[in-house]
Design a protein around this motif. Sequence first.
Motif, PDB file in Angstrom:
ATOM      1  N   PRO A   1       0.890  -1.136   0.221  1.00 47.85           N
ATOM      2  CA  PRO A   1       0.142   0.084  -0.209  1.00 47.85           C
ATOM      3  C   PRO A   1       0.962   1.306   0.010  1.00 47.85           C
ATOM      4  CG  PRO A   1      -0.843  -1.611   1.642  1.00 47.85           C
ATOM      5  CD  PRO A   1       0.716  -2.100   1.100  1.00 47.85           C
ATOM      6  N   ASP A   2       0.503   2.146  -0.626  1.00 51.97           N
ATOM      7  CA  ASP A   2       1.042   3.543  -0.700  1.00 51.97           C
ATOM      8  C   ASP A   2       1.401   4.092   0.878  1.00 51.97           C
ATOM      9  OD1 ASP A   2       0.940   3.497  -3.354  1.00 51.97           O
ATOM     10  OD2 ASP A   2      -0.624   4.920  -3.738  1.00 51.97           O
ATOM     11  N   ALA A   3       0.418   3.863   1.759  1.00 47.74           N
ATOM     12  CA  ALA A   3       0.645   4.391   2.957  1.00 47.74           C
ATOM     13  C   ALA A   3       1.742   3.701   3.691  1.00 47.74           C
ATOM     14  CB  ALA A   3      -0.748   4.360   3.724  1.00 47.74           C
ATOM     15  N   LEU A   4       1.729   2.402   3.626  1.00 48.36           N
ATOM     16  CA  LEU A   4       3.071   1.909   4.083  1.00 48.36           C
ATOM     17  C   LEU A   4       4.407   2.278   3.491  1.00 48.36           C
ATOM     18  CD1 LEU A   4       4.243  -0.411   5.827  1.00 48.36           C
ATOM     19  CD2 LEU A   4       3.845  -1.890   3.967  1.00 48.36           C
ATOM     20  N   ARG A   5       4.385   2.347   2.119  1.00 42.69           N
ATOM     21  CA  ARG A   5       5.671   3.049   1.488  1.00 42.69           C
ATOM     22  C   ARG A   5       6.228   4.180   2.064  1.00 42.69           C
ATOM     23  NH1 ARG A   5       6.941   6.554  -2.706  1.00 42.69           N
ATOM     24  NH2 ARG A   5       8.615   5.980  -3.798  1.00 42.69           N
TER      25      ARG A   5
END
Length: 311
Positions: free
Chosen positions: A59-63
């Motif tokens: 997910p983008d948020a984790l990145r």
Amino acid sequence: MDCNEARPLLDANADHELPAPDAQRVQQHIESCDACRRESENLHALSKSLRAQPYHRAPDALRARILAALPQGDGAVREPTAETPRATAQPRPKWSWLGNWLNGWLRPQGAMGRPGGGVVGSGSGSAIGQGWLVALVVALGAVAVGVTMNLHRPAPGGAFSDELVESHVRAQMSGHDIDVISTDRHTVKPWFNGRIDYSPPVEDLAANGFPLEGGRLDYIGHQRVAVLVYRYQKHVIDVYVFPEARSGDAGREAAAGPSVAQTREGYSLAHWSAQGMTWWAVTDAAPDALSGLEKALKARLAGGSEQTEGG
């Protein structure tokens, strides 16, 4: 081309890795051999299934959280931009591989963070992010240790028995469980010449319900060993045979208990000694099958067929 030549090439043929002449010869054999055709179809189905599996992107948020945790300043992991071309980019610290790996693993189709692919986060936000990174690394490390311990947890009993079961299962899953396919002991026995430094006794026990199907080489207990492949009804029995003098862990484990069949992870094992050899048998059939095989094999060997037939 016969089965002995075609079997080792089926994997490469399924992945379209063979040169055209070899691929043509393998295909011609497959069309005339039901066993190899079924094996080839299984390999093609497996290859197609693996290629069809979805790829899950992080997910983008984790990145964003992980990239924000990467050190700034001299320790920053930055990609070259128009302002900082590759030739003048700052030297990367020794831990920059972590940032590179995370950045490549987590990057979506479009660039995230600052313009130019910069790392998101600075100042106090970077300090908080570093905490996230430490927590993530610790969590991943704990998971890795737990998985490793679970995979390598020894089952009750000896390590050699575990190695035999793994060898048997690996051979069945690979589809290359037989190197020399023959029911004739005078074909199977000479095949081992030059491949190992001893001559294993070979008997066809079809009259006792255990027809010989062939043999193969395997690496067990830090040595190359002969494996005789028998069939009992619809079950495959792998019989590992090697000199008693070099049995090592196998001999110690065999000496630790009587010559009776045992079960291990759903597989039956049995061991015995005969004609100066240590014998181990593994199958997914019931333990009684191995008792019958041992009895029949010992009777044939005691009858002197190895000597009277000229081995």
